[in-house]
Motif scaffolding. Sequence first.
Motif, PDB file in Angstrom:
ATOM      1  N   THR A  62       0.836  -1.201   0.000  1.00  0.00           N
ATOM      2  CA  THR A  62       0.000   0.000   0.000  1.00  0.00           C
ATOM      3  C   THR A  62       0.871   1.252   0.000  1.00  0.00           C
ATOM      4  O   THR A  62       1.774   1.382   0.825  1.00  0.00           O
ATOM      5  CB  THR A  62      -0.925   0.026   1.225  1.00  0.00           C
ATOM      6  OG1 THR A  62      -1.899  -1.010   1.100  1.00  0.00           O
ATOM      7  CG2 THR A  62      -1.642   1.367   1.354  1.00  0.00           C
ATOM      8  N   ILE A  75      -5.976   3.352  -7.048  1.00  0.00           N
ATOM      9  CA  ILE A  75      -5.885   2.097  -7.799  1.00  0.00           C
ATOM     10  C   ILE A  75      -5.533   2.414  -9.248  1.00  0.00           C
ATOM     11  O   ILE A  75      -6.256   3.158  -9.930  1.00  0.00           O
ATOM     12  CB  ILE A  75      -7.200   1.307  -7.722  1.00  0.00           C
ATOM     13  CG1 ILE A  75      -7.400   0.771  -6.302  1.00  0.00           C
ATOM     14  CG2 ILE A  75      -7.210   0.168  -8.738  1.00  0.00           C
ATOM     15  CD1 ILE A  75      -8.660  -0.034  -6.097  1.00  0.00           C
ATOM     16  N   THR A  79      -4.358  -5.389  -9.446  1.00  0.00           N
ATOM     17  CA  THR A  79      -3.782  -5.996  -8.247  1.00  0.00           C
ATOM     18  C   THR A  79      -3.633  -4.995  -7.105  1.00  0.00           C
ATOM     19  O   THR A  79      -3.251  -5.381  -5.997  1.00  0.00           O
ATOM     20  CB  THR A  79      -2.408  -6.606  -8.559  1.00  0.00           C
ATOM     21  OG1 THR A  79      -1.562  -5.609  -9.145  1.00  0.00           O
ATOM     22  CG2 THR A  79      -2.549  -7.792  -9.507  1.00  0.00           C
ATOM     23  N   ASP A  80      -3.929  -3.735  -7.340  1.00  0.00           N
ATOM     24  CA  ASP A  80      -3.843  -2.727  -6.270  1.00  0.00           C
ATOM     25  C   ASP A  80      -4.983  -2.908  -5.279  1.00  0.00           C
ATOM     26  O   ASP A  80      -6.135  -3.133  -5.675  1.00  0.00           O
ATOM     27  CB  ASP A  80      -3.908  -1.312  -6.854  1.00  0.00           C
ATOM     28  CG  ASP A  80      -2.651  -0.929  -7.621  1.00  0.00           C
ATOM     29  OD1 ASP A  80      -1.614  -1.593  -7.403  1.00  0.00           O
ATOM     30  OD2 ASP A  80      -2.712   0.023  -8.430  1.00  0.00           O
ATOM     31  N   ALA A  81      -4.679  -2.802  -3.998  1.00  0.00           N
ATOM     32  CA  ALA A  81      -5.704  -2.880  -2.951  1.00  0.00           C
ATOM     33  C   ALA A  81      -5.223  -2.121  -1.711  1.00  0.00           C
ATOM     34  O   ALA A  81      -4.960  -2.717  -0.664  1.00  0.00           O
ATOM     35  CB  ALA A  81      -6.016  -4.322  -2.598  1.00  0.00           C
ATOM     36  N   THR A  83      -4.846  -0.508   1.695  1.00  0.00           N
ATOM     37  CA  THR A  83      -5.588  -0.807   2.923  1.00  0.00           C
ATOM     38  C   THR A  83      -4.799  -0.362   4.141  1.00  0.00           C
ATOM     39  O   THR A  83      -3.579  -0.517   4.181  1.00  0.00           O
ATOM     40  CB  THR A  83      -5.844  -2.321   3.042  1.00  0.00           C
ATOM     41  OG1 THR A  83      -6.488  -2.801   1.855  1.00  0.00           O
ATOM     42  CG2 THR A  83      -6.710  -2.646   4.255  1.00  0.00           C
ATOM     43  N   GLY A 206     -10.153   0.883   3.066  1.00  0.00           N
ATOM     44  CA  GLY A 206      -9.443   0.482   1.863  1.00  0.00           C
ATOM     45  C   GLY A 206     -10.249   0.575   0.591  1.00  0.00           C
ATOM     46  O   GLY A 206     -11.435   0.928   0.590  1.00  0.00           O
ATOM     47  N   THR A 207      -9.577   0.264  -0.500  1.00  0.00           N
ATOM     48  CA  THR A 207     -10.212   0.124  -1.819  1.00  0.00           C
ATOM     49  C   THR A 207      -9.632  -1.121  -2.482  1.00  0.00           C
ATOM     50  O   THR A 207      -8.506  -1.531  -2.200  1.00  0.00           O
ATOM     51  CB  THR A 207      -9.957   1.348  -2.725  1.00  0.00           C
ATOM     52  OG1 THR A 207      -8.543   1.562  -2.839  1.00  0.00           O
ATOM     53  CG2 THR A 207     -10.609   2.589  -2.167  1.00  0.00           C
ATOM     54  N   TRP A 208     -10.412  -1.729  -3.382  1.00  0.00           N
ATOM     55  CA  TRP A 208      -9.941  -2.927  -4.077  1.00  0.00           C
ATOM     56  C   TRP A 208     -10.730  -3.107  -5.367  1.00  0.00           C
ATOM     57  O   TRP A 208     -11.701  -2.383  -5.620  1.00  0.00           O
ATOM     58  CB  TRP A 208     -10.042  -4.162  -3.184  1.00  0.00           C
ATOM     59  CG  TRP A 208     -11.429  -4.472  -2.669  1.00  0.00           C
ATOM     60  CD1 TRP A 208     -12.072  -3.858  -1.631  1.00  0.00           C
ATOM     61  CD2 TRP A 208     -12.333  -5.451  -3.178  1.00  0.00           C
ATOM     62  NE1 TRP A 208     -13.321  -4.406  -1.463  1.00  0.00           N
ATOM     63  CE2 TRP A 208     -13.508  -5.388  -2.384  1.00  0.00           C
ATOM     64  CE3 TRP A 208     -12.262  -6.400  -4.192  1.00  0.00           C
ATOM     65  CZ2 TRP A 208     -14.613  -6.215  -2.601  1.00  0.00           C
ATOM     66  CZ3 TRP A 208     -13.351  -7.235  -4.409  1.00  0.00           C
ATOM     67  CH2 TRP A 208     -14.505  -7.130  -3.609  1.00  0.00           C
ATOM     68  N   ARG A 212     -12.038  -7.491 -11.514  1.00  0.00           N
ATOM     69  CA  ARG A 212     -10.795  -8.048 -12.059  1.00  0.00           C
ATOM     70  C   ARG A 212     -11.083  -9.011 -13.215  1.00  0.00           C
ATOM     71  O   ARG A 212     -12.146  -9.622 -13.279  1.00  0.00           O
ATOM     72  CB  ARG A 212     -10.042  -8.817 -10.972  1.00  0.00           C
ATOM     73  CG  ARG A 212      -9.477  -7.985  -9.863  1.00  0.00           C
ATOM     74  CD  ARG A 212      -8.970  -8.858  -8.729  1.00  0.00           C
ATOM     75  NE  ARG A 212      -7.982  -9.821  -9.182  1.00  0.00           N
ATOM     76  CZ  ARG A 212      -6.725  -9.871  -8.742  1.00  0.00           C
ATOM     77  NH1 ARG A 212      -6.318  -8.996  -7.841  1.00  0.00           N
ATOM     78  NH2 ARG A 212      -5.891 -10.783  -9.196  1.00  0.00           N
ATOM     79  N   ALA A 366     -11.666  -8.424   0.464  1.00  0.00           N
ATOM     80  CA  ALA A 366     -10.885  -8.659  -0.734  1.00  0.00           C
ATOM     81  C   ALA A 366     -11.020 -10.071  -1.291  1.00  0.00           C
ATOM     82  O   ALA A 366     -10.590 -10.343  -2.398  1.00  0.00           O
ATOM     83  CB  ALA A 366      -9.423  -8.373  -0.442  1.00  0.00           C
TER      84      ALA A 366
END
Length: 386
Positions: A62, A75, A79-81, A83, A206-208, A212, A366
Amino acid sequence: MFSKLLSATTVVLAAASLVSAQTSTDCDPTKKKCPDDAALGKTVTVDFSKGSNDLFKVADGTKLTYDGTGALFTINKETDAPTITSNKYIFFGKVDVEVQVAPGTGIVTSFVLQSDDLDEIDWEWLGGDKAQAQTNYFGKGDTTTYDRGAYHPVANPQDQVYKYSVEWTKDHVVWLINDKQVRELKYADAKGGTRFPQTPMQIKLGTWVAGRSDAPEGTVQWAGGKTDFSQAPFVAHYKSITIQDYSNGVKNAEKYSWKDGSDGSYQSINVITGDGSSDDSSSSSASSTATSTKASSASSTAKSTESAKSTLTTSTVSASASASATSSGSSASETATPSGTESQSAGSSSSSAPASQTSLPTTSGAFKVGFSSAALSACLLAALML
């Protein structure tokens, strides 16, 4: 024939896991002896526009930036997450988060309370949904039913800052938008309390990416579709967070200690105070009389919203209908307005919430489990042959 089709659909829905809680914990105290949880034991406000804060641990991989709008959770690829997780726990309390959520189809912004034995309370927002926010809860990581999620009207959360809150006591959980209650879960309504979130929790922001390329079909459908990374970056702006730790009614809490053989009930948690003593009486005390907020009193005046329980019909259609739920939205008189502004129907939030709250099977965290359309088709085909 139609009844056989419904029966087959019921079977496949019961067999398919449409939702998943945040399924990891470093140590589950109901299964083995774990270190005590460090207690926040007070009220803290973090202004992210002033930079990072040592109350939160940044997850591996992160990279956050900070400016006048707060902490930027960005993002750029699937694959970015990004947190962050609090390094202290609360044992009942109230958490207020001011956030402008990330835009983008398939992008999820989340505000989660989670315990060591996977009790969980959630706020989640889909980047492509400009009409509503989602709430959810789990007890002991149990995902065997999918009637816990709910949607709540809010206008353009990707373009405006709102305050989203959770007030959590041993008796109920209340979710609020700009201090107006939109939902309540009572202890008895969570399988008689056995699935009511009630153990010390950390706070995660977070963000995710749910859209995908390798995500399960059901997850992608819930998220509104695949994410188009030519539109990146997708940025959530966390402005501030205020955390009140009720400490189950005990002052000067320093640690929360799980009794050996804990069943995951709040009665099995001891509050260790500043002088090192353990107050066993805390386990049966009211979690907060002096610290209860306006949300608590509002919920007790018969304006409380319904707990998240859906019919089979709602559960069946909603797993692939997040987009249509967005379009159904709500009228301006029902929709929340940005932080610091007046609603067009001021004071009507609690009373109108039951009409605007829809119980839907949502996902959280996630790790998601999708539903198999092939299994559904096979089951329906089998029913046709009966």
